[in-house]
Design an enzyme around this catalytic site. Structure first.
Site, PDB file in Angstrom:
ATOM      1  N   GLU A  54      41.703   2.929  52.329  1.00  0.00           N
ATOM      2  CA  GLU A  54      41.011   1.879  53.074  1.00  0.00           C
ATOM      3  C   GLU A  54      41.111   0.545  52.337  1.00  0.00           C
ATOM      4  OE1 GLU A  54      36.740   2.086  53.589  1.00  0.00           O
ATOM      5  OE2 GLU A  54      36.883   1.195  55.566  1.00  0.00           O
ATOM      6  N   GLU A 112      28.002   7.502  51.652  1.00  0.00           N
ATOM      7  CA  GLU A 112      29.301   8.098  52.006  1.00  0.00           C
ATOM      8  C   GLU A 112      29.142   9.241  53.011  1.00  0.00           C
ATOM      9  OE1 GLU A 112      31.706   6.342  51.165  1.00  0.00           O
ATOM     10  OE2 GLU A 112      30.578   5.190  49.670  1.00  0.00           O
TER      11      GLU A 112
HETATM   12 ZN    ZN Z   1      30.764   2.295  53.150  1.00  0.00          ZN
END
Ligand code: ZN
Length: 1017
Positions: free
Chosen positions: A289, A458
Site C-alpha cells: 500500500e 489493523e
Molecule cells: Zn490504517
C-alpha cells in the site's frame, strides 16, 4: 501561530500506522553495526548537495538529468505538453507522434533548417493546443474527436508508441484471478516470478494496460502466444497492443520476469537483522500500500480492480513462508528447495496482497472460527503472547459488532524488523513494526496501550478496507478514518483501563490544528499522481475522518449508527465504495428528521471546520458559523463554507451527565434559539464530541471562567480540555485577546485530570518553544516560571513510582519530562539517581518503563551517559527500551553528536533509516539541534527523497519537524527559497504549503502577542 504538527510531544502518541515518526520506537538494524567509537572527528560531515532529485517512479530509468527533469515535469503536468521537440533526442524522445518524421538532423550542420523546423513544430503544436482547449485525459484518454491528438502517445522503452496516456488504467479489462509463483533468493537478493492473470474483457479493445515497476520481463504470452510487452517506465505501466480488437470474454496473460528484492521499504523487499548470537539473518517481506504491488508482480494495481489470488512461494527449508491465506500444501522440488502453495484468496485489492519469507517463530490460538497466530524473530518469541490474546479478543468483538464474521480461517500478525510504516493490514497477514506488536516484561501500560491500539486499528481494516474498499485513493478516509474510529471505540469497550478516550480527544485537537490551515484539504479529495496518493495518508484522512464519525455517532443513537455500518458492509462486501455509499446506508436506517448524507457531505467535501460564535441575551441565544481558517495572508478570504452542525450544549443547571446534553442543528450562517429558562452559563460542544470550535461573548466566557474557578467539576474533564484548546485556538485566530487565555488558565492550578492538564501543557509548550527558538531570553525565562506556577501543585504530587491507571501514568510521564527539561523541583537529580541505580544494577533494577524516557534523556546529557545510552540502544532486545534510548541520544546538546546521529539514521548504518524522521523530530525539540537538522535536511534532500517517497508521511514529518518552529522573516525566506528551488520535485507538495503557512502564522502571532506576553508574564 500554528506549530502543531510534531509539537504534540511529550505525550504518548497517536496510534495510526504512521505515528511512529512522531515518537514511537523501533528495532535497530544490528546488521548495520557501526564502529565501536561512534564519533570520529571526520564522521559528522555533510554530503554535498546534489542538484539531482529523484522522483518516485523515475528512479530506475537511467535518464540523464535533463531528461529526468523533463519527464517528471511532464508527468506532473499531465500529458498537456507532449510535444517535446525532437531536436533534443531525436529517436529516443519519450513523446513523439505515432509516426515520427524520421528527421534527425545534426544541429551544427543544419542549424537554420532545424531552427525553422522547431518553429514550425512549436507553432503547429500551439495551434493544436489552442484548438483543443477542453481536452482532458480521463480514464479513457482524450475524448476529443480530433484525430491528430488521438495519435499522440508517449514512447515506450523500446521506442514504439505506448498505447495509453493516463496515470489511471483504462476500464474494459478486469482481472479475475492471478496465479503467482515466486522464487526469492535471499543470498543474491533477487527473485524470479511467474504470473498468470485471467482477465475479463468487458469492452472490445485492442490494448491491455497494467502496472509493472522495475522488472525484467523474460517472456510474455497471451492465450499461449508470445506477445510483445511495451513499457512506459515513468508511469510504471506496461501494455500489449493487439492487431485487432479483443472481443468480450475471458483471456489469460502470462508473464515470466525477474527483479531485485527492493532495497527501499516497499514492494517485495529484503530486510536483515543480527540475532543475539551475532549472526546476520535475512528475510524478505512486502509492503504494497498504496502503489507497490506492481514492484512484486505485474498487476492492475488500483484498489477497484479486485480479484482472487493463488500464491506459490519457493523457499529454502530453513525459512518459513506466509501469505494472506492458509497454506494448502508444500511440494519438495528435489533440488533442496520447497514450494508452498497457499489457498485461493477471497476477492481483494492488489495492495492487500502480502507474503513473507523468514525464520520466524510463532504462537497460535483459535478464536471463533479463526486461528490467530503471532510471529516474531526467535529471539523475541517471549514477547508475542500479549498480542495473541489481544488480537483474539478484538477479533471476537469485531465479529459481533459488524455482524459479519472475519471471512478467513487464519489471521497472522507478524513483527518485521526494519519496517517503515507502523503496521499494514494485509488481509490475513498483518505486518507490524516490532515495537507495535511485541510486549515484553518491561513494557509499560503506555507501551501496551500503543500495541493494543495498533492491533485494533489493523483488525478493523479487515472489514473497513479489506472487505469493503474505497474505489480510489480520494476516499482513503473510508479505510483510515473508520479504522481509526474503531481503534478507539473498540478498545474503550474491551479494554476500558487503557483509557483510549483521553487519547481520542487529543487526536481530535490535533486534527483541528491541521485542518484550520488554508493548506488543508477536504476529507475526500481529488488525487491522481503518486505523490498525491501518498499525501492522502495524513491527519485529515485518519484523524479528522475518525472525528467526524464520532460526531455522527453521538448525533445518531448508538444502535442506528451500528445498524447503518452493518448495512453498508453487507451491501458492499467484496466490492468498492465511495463516501456516499456509507452515508446512504446510514440515512436508510436513521430515524432522525435530517438526512445523514446531507449533513455529512458538508464535512467531507469542503476543507476545514466551523467556528460557532454564541451570543446570549437572557434566554435568547444567537448562533453564527464561519470557517475557522487561520489565514496567513493579510487579505481576507471570501469563504462561503457552511456546515450542518449538530451543536450540543449543557448549562449550569445540568452539565456533567450525558443526559444533560441538548442538541440544536445549525445549518445556516446564523440562527437563534430560545432557552426555556434563565441560565448562568452555556457550554457548547459537550465533551468535545463535535468537530468545531466555539467562541462566546465576553459575558459567556466570564461566566464559564468564574464557574470553573469555583468548582472544576461543573464541567466534564473533556469539556475543560476543550475550553483550553478552544481559547488558545481563538487567540491564534485573533478572535479573543491573549489575556483571556491567561484568565482561563488561572483555574488550572486546581486541575487534576490528564486531558485538560496535558492540553494546557501542550499549548504553553508551543509558545515556550517559539520564544526559545527566537532567543527571546527574557520572555523564555518568564514563560518558564509561568509554566512552573501553573503546574507546580500537580507536579509536586508526582512520585517516581508507576501508576496503575494509564491516564495517571501518562500525566506523570508528561509532567516529569517537562519538569526535567526545565530543571524544576530537583527533577534532574532524581532522574540521575534512578539512572545511576539502573546502570549499577547490571540489569536487576528496572526503571518504571514510562519514566525511562525522562531518565534516559537526563542521563544522555553527559559524555559517559550518552555512551551508555548508545550501548543500551545497540544491545537491548526490548524495543520500548531501545526507542527511549534513541530519543535520549537525539536529545544531546552536543553538536557533533547531533550530526553523527543524523547521518547514521539517514544512511541506515547502525540506526535503521525508518527512524530518521523520529530522530529529526527529537532533535528539533531542542534549541541546540534544530537549525542543524534543518541544514541537514536541505543538504541531503536528494538522498532523503530516494529513501522516502515524495509526499509520504515521512517527508511530511521531516518538513514540519524542521520548519514548524520558525517565526522570523529570515527563516521564512530561507524556507521559501529552499522549497521553491525544488521546483516540480517537492515545491508542489501540500506539506510545503503547510510549512510556509505555519511559519507565516507563527511570525504573525509573535508580532501580535509579544507585547501582551511582556505585559502579562
Ligand atoms: Zn490504517
Amino acid at each position: 501561530m500554528e506549530p502543531f504538527v510534531n509539537e504534540r510531544a511529550p505525550l504518548p502518541r497517536n496510534m495510526i500506522e504512521n505515528s511512529m515518526f512522531e515518537e514511537e520506537p523501533d528495532v535497530v538494524d544490528l546488521a548495520k553495526e557501526s564502529p565501536s567509537n561512534p564519533i570520529d572527528s571526520d564522521d559528522a560531515i555533510y554530503e554535498p548537495r546534489n542538484s539531482r532529485l529523484l522522483v518516485r517512479g523515475l528512479g530506475e530509468n537511467d535518464l540523464d538529468e535533463d531528461e529526468e527533469d523533463y519527464e517528471s515535469s511532464a508527468r506532473l503536468l499531465g500529458m498537456s505538453f507532449m510535444n517535446r521537440s525532437s531536436n533534443q533526442r531525436c529517436t529516443s524522445s519519450p513523446y513523439t507522434r505515432q509516426q515520427p518524421s524520421g528527421l534527425c538532423l545534426m544541429p551544427f550542420a543544419k542549424t537554420l533548417v532545424v531552427g525553422v523546423l522547431i518553429l514550425v513544430l512549436v507553432a503547429s503544436m500551439a495551434m493544436v493546443i489552442f484548438f483543443l482547449p477542453g481536452c482532458t485525459f480521463t480514464r479513457n484518454g482524450c475524448k476529443k474527436n480530433n484525430s491528430t491528438m488521438d495519435n499522440i502517445y508517449p514512447n515506450s522503452t523500446s521506442g514504439d508508441p505506448f498505447p495509453w496516456t493516463d496515470l489511471r488504467l483504462p476500464g474494459g479489462v478486469q482481472p479475475v484471478h492471478y496465479d503467482i509463483s515466486l522464487h526469492p533468493n535471499l543470498t543474491t537478493m533477487n527473485f524470479r516470478g511467474n504470473v498468470s492473470i485471467r482477465v475479463q474483457v468487458t469492452e472490445e479493445t485492442n490494448k491491455m494496460v497494467l502496472h509493472s515497476s522495475n522488472m525484467n520481463i523474460v517472456k510474455a504470452t497471451f492465450q499461449g502466444e508470445e506477445v510483445k510487452i511495451l513499457e512506459y517506465k515513468p508511469w510504471q505501466q506496461i501494455a500489449i497492443k493487439f492487431p485487432e480488437d479483443l472481443q468480450k470474454g475471458v483471456y489469460v496473460l502470462n508473464i515470466i520476469y525477474t527483479a531485485n528484492l527492493s532495497t527501499s521499504y516497499d514492494g517485495f523487499y529484503n530486510s536483515s537483522y543480527v540475532d543475539t548470537t551475532g549472526a546476520k539473518r535475512v528475510l524478505a517481506t512486502t509492503q504494497f500500500e498504496p502503489l507497490a504491488a506492481r514492484k512484486a508482480f505485474p498487476c492492475f494495481d488500483e484498489p477497484a480492480f479486485k480479484s482472487t489470488f493463488i500464491i506459490k512461494m519457493i523457499r529454502e527449508p530453513k525459512y518459513i513462508s506466509l501469505s494472506n491465506m492458509p497454506k494448502a500444501k508444500t511440494a519438495d522440488l528435489k533440488n533442496g528447495l520447497l514450494e508452498d502453495e497457499f489457498e485461493k484468496s477471497v476477492v481483494m485489492s492488489t495492495y492487500l496482497v502480502a507474503f513473507v519469507v523468514a525464520e520466524f517463530e510463532s504462537v497460535s490460538k483459535n478464536f471463533s472460527k479463526t486461528t490467530v497466530s503471532v510471529y516474531a524473530v526467535p529471539d523475541k518469541n517471549d514477547q508475542i503472547h500479549y498480542a495473541l490474546d489481544t488480537a483474539g479478543k478484538l477479533l471476537e468483538f469485531y465479529n459481533t459488532f459488524f455482524a459479519i464474521d472475519y471471512p478467513l480461517s487464519k489471521l497472522d500478525l507478524v513483527a518485521i524488523p526494519d519496517f517503515l510504516a507502523g503496521a499494514m493490514e494485509n488481509w490475513g497477514l498483518i505486518t507490524f513494526r516490532e515495537n507495535m506488536l511485541l510486549v515484553g516484561n518491561n513494557s509499560s501500560p503506555i507501551d501496551k496501550q500503543l500495541v493494543t491500539s495498533v492491533i485494533a486499528h489493523e483488525l478493523a481494516h479487515q472489514w473497513f478496507g479489506n472487505l469493503v474498499t474505497m474505489k480510489w485513493w480520494n476516499d482513503l478516509w473510508l479505510n483510515e478514518g473508520f479504522a481509526t474510529y474503531m481503534q478507539y471505540t473498540s478498545i474503550e469497550t474491551i479494554f476500558p483501563k487503557l483509557d483510549m478516550d483521553t487519547e481520542f480527544l487529543r487526536i481530535r485537537f490535533k486534527a483541528m490544528a491541521k485542518d484550520a490551515l488554508n493548506s488543508s484539504h477536504p476529507v475526500s479529495s481529488i488525487v491522481k499522481t503518486p505523490e498525491q496518493v501518498e499525501e492522502m495518508f495524513d491527519s485529515v484522512s485518519y484523524e479528522k475522518g475518525a472525528s467526524i464519525l464520532l460526531m455522527l455517532n453521538s448525533t445518531l443513537t448508538e444502535e442506528e449508527f451500528r445498524k447503518g455500518v452493518i448495512e453498508y458492509l453487507q451491501a458492499h462486501q467484496f466490492q468498492n465504495t465511495k463516501s456516499e455509499d456509507l452515508w446512504n446506508s446510514l440515512t436508510n436506517v436513521s430515524k432522525q428528521p435530517f438526512s445523514v448524507a446531507h449533513m455529512m457531505n458538508t464535512w467531507t467535501v469542503q476543507k476545514g471546520f466551523p467556528l460557532v460564535t454564541v451570543t446570549r441575551n437572557g434566554t435568547q441565544v444567537t448562533l453564527t458559523q464561519e470557517h475557522f481558517l487561520l489565514n496567513a495572508e493579510i487579505a481576507p478570504t471570501h469563504d462561503s463554507s457552511l456546515w450542518h452542525i449538530p451543536l450540543t450544549y449543557v448549562n449550569d443547571s445540568c452539565s456533567a451527565l450525558s443526559s444533560c446534553k441538548q442538541v440544536f442543528h445549525l445549518q445556516d450562517k446564523t440562527a437563534t434559539m430560545k432557552l426555556p429558562d434563565q441560565v448562568k452559563w452555556l457550554k457548547f460542544n459537550y465533551r468535545s464530541d463535535g468537530f468545531y470550535i466555539v467562541n462566546y461573548d465576553d459575558k459567556g466566557w466570564e461566566a464559564l471562567i468564574e464557574a470553573l474557578r469555583n468548582d472544576i467539576n461543573v464541567l466534564t474533564h473533556k469539556d475543560r480540555a476543550s475550553l483550553i484548546n478552544n481559547v488558545f485556538a481563538l487567540s491564534r485566530l485573533g478572535k479573543v485577546p491573549f489575556r483571556l487565555v491567561f484568565n482561563l488558565m488561572e483555574y488550572i492550578k486546581n486541575e487534576t485530570e490528564t486531558a485538560p492538564l496535558t492540553e494546557a501543557l501542550i499549548q504553553l509548550n508551543q509558545i515556550f518553544r517559539l520564544l526559545d527558538k527566537r532567543s527571546e531570553l527574557h520572555l523564555v525565562s518568564r514563560m518558564r516560571s509561568y509554566i512552573l506556577e501553573c503546574f507546580r501543585t500537580v507536579m509536586e504530587k508526582q512520585s517516581w513510582q508507576p501508576e496503575s491507571s494509564v491516564s495517571k501514568m501518562t500525566l506523570k510521564s508528561t509532567l516529569l519530562e517537562m519538569a526535567c527539561s526545565h530543571d524544576f523541583t530537583n527533577c534532574t537529580q532524581e532522574a540521575k539517581r534512578l539512572y545511576d541505580e539502573w546502570a549499577a544494577s547490571n540489569g536487576t533494577y528496572q526503571i518504571p518503563s514510562d519514566l525511562m524516557r525522562t531518565v534516559f534523556k537526563v542521563a544522555a546529557q553527559t559524555e559517559e551517559g550518552w555512551g551508555m545510552m548508545l550501548h543500551t540502544y545497540k544491545h537491548s532486545i526490548s524495543d520500548p527500551e531501545k526507542h527511549k534510548a534513541l530519543e535520549a541520544l537525539a536529545s544531546t546538546q552536543d553538536v557533533r553528536k547531533i550530526l553523527w546521529i543524523l547521518q547514521k539514521s539517514l544512511d541506515g548504518s547502525m540506526i535503521p533509516t525508518p527512524e530518521f524522521p523520529f530522530v529529526v523530530n527529537a532533535i528539533c525539540k531542542n534549541f541546540a539541534g534544530y537549525l542543524y537538522a534543518w541544514d541537514f535536511i536541505k543538504e541531503n534532500w536528494d538522498k532523503i527523497t530516494q529513501k522516502f517517497p515524495l509526499g509520504s508521511f515521512a517527508i511530511q514529518s521531516l518538513i514540519m519537524s524542521t520548519t514548524s518552529q520558525f517565526s522570523t522573516t529570515t527563516h521564512l525566506m530561507e524556507a521559501q527559497n529552499f522549497f521553491s528551488s525544488l521546483g516540480d520535485k517537492g515545491s508542489q507538495l501540500r506539506i510545503v504549503q503547510e510549512a510556509i503557512e505555519t511559519i507565516k502564522l507563527n511570525k504573525r502571532w509573535i508580532e501580535t502577542n509579544l507585547e501582551t506576553l511582556q505585559e502579562w508574564l
